[in-house]
Design a protein around this motif. Structure first.
Motif, PDB file in Angstrom:
ATOM      1  N   TYR A 256      -8.741  -2.284   3.029  1.00  0.00           N
ATOM      2  CA  TYR A 256      -9.380  -2.362   1.451  1.00  0.00           C
ATOM      3  C   TYR A 256     -11.142  -1.712   2.243  1.00  0.00           C
ATOM      4  N   HIS A 257     -11.297  -0.967   0.627  1.00  0.00           N
ATOM      5  CA  HIS A 257     -13.147  -1.124   0.378  1.00  0.00           C
ATOM      6  C   HIS A 257     -12.863  -1.495  -0.791  1.00  0.00           C
ATOM      7  N   ILE A 273     -12.699   8.786   0.144  1.00  0.00           N
ATOM      8  CA  ILE A 273     -12.198   9.779   1.106  1.00  0.00           C
ATOM      9  C   ILE A 273     -12.630  10.572   2.948  1.00  0.00           C
ATOM     10  N   ARG A 274     -13.145  10.005   2.481  1.00  0.00           N
ATOM     11  CA  ARG A 274     -13.327  10.179   4.401  1.00  0.00           C
ATOM     12  C   ARG A 274     -12.394   9.009   5.149  1.00  0.00           C
ATOM     13  N   SER A 275     -12.675   8.333   4.721  1.00  0.00           N
ATOM     14  CA  SER A 275     -11.425   6.926   4.878  1.00  0.00           C
ATOM     15  C   SER A 275     -10.190   7.574   5.023  1.00  0.00           C
ATOM     16  N   ALA A 276     -10.185   7.494   3.627  1.00  0.00           N
ATOM     17  CA  ALA A 276      -8.563   7.622   2.907  1.00  0.00           C
ATOM     18  C   ALA A 276      -8.502   8.699   3.638  1.00  0.00           C
ATOM     19  N   PHE A 277      -8.939  10.328   4.171  1.00  0.00           N
ATOM     20  CA  PHE A 277      -7.986  11.636   4.384  1.00  0.00           C
ATOM     21  C   PHE A 277      -8.006  12.152   5.689  1.00  0.00           C
ATOM     22  N   GLU A 278      -9.264  11.346   6.673  1.00  0.00           N
ATOM     23  CA  GLU A 278      -9.741  11.943   7.609  1.00  0.00           C
ATOM     24  C   GLU A 278      -7.979  11.135   8.393  1.00  0.00           C
ATOM     25  N   TYR A 279      -7.647  12.394   9.086  1.00  0.00           N
ATOM     26  CA  TYR A 279      -6.325  12.335   9.855  1.00  0.00           C
ATOM     27  C   TYR A 279      -5.384  11.939   9.009  1.00  0.00           C
ATOM     28  N   CYS A 280      -4.782  12.611   7.530  1.00  0.00           N
ATOM     29  CA  CYS A 280      -4.271  12.252   7.286  1.00  0.00           C
ATOM     30  C   CYS A 280      -4.394  10.504   6.389  1.00  0.00           C
ATOM     31  N   GLY A 281      -4.802   9.494   7.530  1.00  0.00           N
ATOM     32  CA  GLY A 281      -4.826   8.118   7.025  1.00  0.00           C
ATOM     33  C   GLY A 281      -4.118   7.672   8.274  1.00  0.00           C
ATOM     34  N   GLN A 282      -4.139   8.991   8.807  1.00  0.00           N
ATOM     35  CA  GLN A 282      -3.140   8.052  10.467  1.00  0.00           C
ATOM     36  C   GLN A 282      -3.586   7.371  11.440  1.00  0.00           C
ATOM     37  N   LYS A 283      -5.262   6.708  10.292  1.00  0.00           N
ATOM     38  CA  LYS A 283      -5.719   5.557  11.746  1.00  0.00           C
ATOM     39  C   LYS A 283      -5.602   4.592  11.501  1.00  0.00           C
ATOM     40  N   CYS A 284      -5.762   3.941  12.323  1.00  0.00           N
ATOM     41  CA  CYS A 284      -5.369   2.546  12.856  1.00  0.00           C
ATOM     42  C   CYS A 284      -6.226   1.398  10.926  1.00  0.00           C
ATOM     43  N   SER A 285      -7.803   1.809  11.312  1.00  0.00           N
ATOM     44  CA  SER A 285      -8.778   1.580  10.139  1.00  0.00           C
ATOM     45  C   SER A 285      -8.954   2.815   8.717  1.00  0.00           C
ATOM     46  N   ALA A 286      -7.958   3.358   8.736  1.00  0.00           N
ATOM     47  CA  ALA A 286      -7.826   4.667   8.002  1.00  0.00           C
ATOM     48  C   ALA A 286      -7.742   3.423   6.183  1.00  0.00           C
ATOM     49  N   CYS A 287      -8.717   4.033   5.257  1.00  0.00           N
ATOM     50  CA  CYS A 287      -8.438   3.644   4.171  1.00  0.00           C
ATOM     51  C   CYS A 287      -7.033   3.604   3.304  1.00  0.00           C
ATOM     52  N   SER A 288      -6.857   2.171   2.866  1.00  0.00           N
ATOM     53  CA  SER A 288      -5.401   2.334   2.322  1.00  0.00           C
ATOM     54  C   SER A 288      -5.707   2.019   0.644  1.00  0.00           C
ATOM     55  N   ARG A 289      -6.635   0.905   0.346  1.00  0.00           N
ATOM     56  CA  ARG A 289      -6.684   0.234  -0.777  1.00  0.00           C
ATOM     57  C   ARG A 289      -8.119   0.236  -1.133  1.00  0.00           C
ATOM     58  N   ALA A 290      -8.472   0.573  -2.373  1.00  0.00           N
ATOM     59  CA  ALA A 290      -9.469   0.436  -2.813  1.00  0.00           C
ATOM     60  C   ALA A 290      -9.944   0.323  -3.726  1.00  0.00           C
ATOM     61  N   ASP A 380     -19.999   1.009   4.700  1.00  0.00           N
ATOM     62  CA  ASP A 380     -20.485   1.848   5.580  1.00  0.00           C
ATOM     63  C   ASP A 380     -18.278   2.028   5.108  1.00  0.00           C
ATOM     64  N   LYS A 381     -18.205   2.909   5.736  1.00  0.00           N
ATOM     65  CA  LYS A 381     -16.584   3.889   6.160  1.00  0.00           C
ATOM     66  C   LYS A 381     -15.744   3.056   6.494  1.00  0.00           C
ATOM     67  N   SER A 382     -14.084   2.555   6.651  1.00  0.00           N
ATOM     68  CA  SER A 382     -13.853   1.422   7.118  1.00  0.00           C
ATOM     69  C   SER A 382     -13.705   2.330   8.464  1.00  0.00           C
ATOM     70  N   THR A 383     -12.771   3.317   9.207  1.00  0.00           N
ATOM     71  CA  THR A 383     -13.213   4.062  10.032  1.00  0.00           C
ATOM     72  C   THR A 383     -14.467   4.768  10.837  1.00  0.00           C
TER      73      THR A 383
END
Length: 435
Positions: A256-257, A273-290, A380-383
């Motif tokens: 979350y952010h 946006i970068r945290s949520a969209f980088e690699y389509c959000g397919q990262k362990c650290s991707a933002c899925s809630r804000a 900072d972003k979460s990724t």
């Protein structure tokens, strides 16, 4: 690959480009349960000679592999990651080159430093105390995901560096990049029996390794349900095992952010946006809630929509693509399910942040939320975790929080043994005060 032998079965599989399904990138074969069992036996035989190799020599192999990855094979790693896992140029470079190389170099450094410590021997003429770091008794099952090529290398080869033998089950959708790692490590000198490369159906692999009495550990990155199933299977088979297997897991997070009213809106929008969209959000650290404060939402919404329109979704070979396709049909179905759910829901709302003082809010939030995540980023972003700078690991049901890229990760794969050697004979059964 089991030991030095290549095996082909009737269970033929293909890895395709996620952004071009008609292009078959790699042909591979699922291992049968009999071949997984053969890999276990091969690993146990290899363990005897591998343990005799001094740690210094193992560290040298890992540093040699890092040099090969940094030079000779750098673009092979990047290309196989781009085409096989649909990562853009920069995302592939960050992952399959930079992070993987860092894992190898820093894990070797940390292990070297960590193995220097020895217990005190106050009277060395009487008693000498030592600590020997052994590999785990049995074999390690490494089960790696598609989303980071570097994770595959780390899960399989960090335990191996510490004297363990490993059965590596790579993700079907990262076969080519992971096999590239395997070949590089062989060229660096790692014997075939130390790490077997075993593509296989998940349940077949899981059932076979968790039933083995020689299972020493599972090193896993993937979904929560899969890790829970593996943990349950180990528990069911525990009475037949020689050890209590060590379970290390990194699972999908719901990151979350949390945005305070004092935040800079441009930074918030770009970071989210970068945290949520980088690699389509397919990262362990991707933002899925804000969570945005109500006072900032109109401005944030306007900027979000503006920036989103500028981002290109396209082929990873086109340099201006910000992101590309999701990894496979299963991911596509899951993500579109979220979208349809959002369309059908009547309960959409904006959640505002808390009201705190600007000189104390970050401190208060950091303390209040200390148990909410394994990695916690401020302003900072979460990724973007960097090896040796932000050791990565998920807490709660996001994983066992073992901090890959940190000092303790390599040591996690050892079985410490305390050794006491007495230098004088015991000549009297009585204690000194009895004399």
């Amino acid at each position: 690959m089991i030991g030095d032998q290549e095996h082909r079965t009737h269970l033929i599989q293909h890895q395709v480009m996620p952004h071009k399904h008609s292009h078959k990138l790699a042909k591979f074969y699922y291992a049968t349960s009999e071949l997984v069992q053969k890999a276990i036996e091969t690993a146990l035989q290899a363990r005897v000679s591998w343990e005799r190799v001094p740690l210094k020599d193992k560290f040298d192999m890992w540093l040699k592999a890092a040099d090969l990855m940094a030079g000779k094979y750098r673009q092979d790693l990047n290309a196989t990651t781009m085409l096989g896992q649909s990562k853009t140029i920069i995302q592939a470079e960050i992952d399959s080159a930079a992070e993987l190389i860092d894992f190898l170099r820093f894990n070797a450094l940390y292990a070297k430093e960590g193995t220097k410590w020895q217990p005190r021997s106050p009277e060395p003429n009487v008693t000498v105390n030592k600590l020997r770091l052994r590999g785990l008794e049995g074999f390690v099952a490494a089960i790696s995901p598609f989303n980071f090529t570097a994770i595959g290398g780390n899960l399989a080869y960090t335990p191996a560096m510490m004297g363990n033998v490993v059965l590596w089950k790579p993700s079907d959708t990262a076969i080519l990049s992971n096999f590239t790692i395997y070949k590089i490590m062989r060229e660096a000198g790692v014997p075939g029996g130390v790490v077997s490369f075993i593509p296989s159906d998940g349940p077949v692999f899981g059932d076979t390794v968790t039933k083995s009495p020689h299972l020493a550990a599972i090193n896993f990155t993937g979904s929560v349900p899969t890790f829970q199933r593996l943990w349950a299977q180990v528990g069911e088979n525990l009475p037949n095992m020689r050890n209590f297997p060590r379970l290390v897991g990194e699972c999908g997070g719901k990151n979350y952010h949390l945005v305070h009213p004092s935040a800079d809106v441009t930074s918030v929008v770009n970071g989210t946006i970068r945290s949520a969209f980088e690699y389509c959000g397919q990262k362990c650290s991707a933002c899925s809630r804000a969570y945005f404060p109500e006072s900032l939402w109109p401005e944030i919404k306007e900027k979000l929509l503006s920036v989103q329109k500028e981002l290109k979704v396209g082929d990873v070979r086109e340099p201006d693509s910000f992101m590309s396709a999701v990894i496979d049909a299963k991911a596509f179905k899951r993500i579109t399910g979220y979208i349809e759910h959002a369309k059908a829901s009547s309960k959409t709302s904006i959640i505002a942040g808390g009201k705190y003082d600007d000189r104390s809010w970050l401190t208060a939030a950091t303390e209040a939320l200390k148990d909410s995540a394994g990695n916690f980023y401020i302003n900072d972003k979460s990724t973007g975790s960097v090896v040796a700078q932000q050791p990565f690991g998920g807490a709660r049901l996001s994983g066992t929080n073992d901090k890959a890229g940190g000092l303790q990760y390599a040591l996690r794969w050892t079985s410490p043994q305390a050794i006491k050697q007495t230098m004088v004979p015991l000549t009297d059964i009585k204690y000194p005060y009895m004399v």
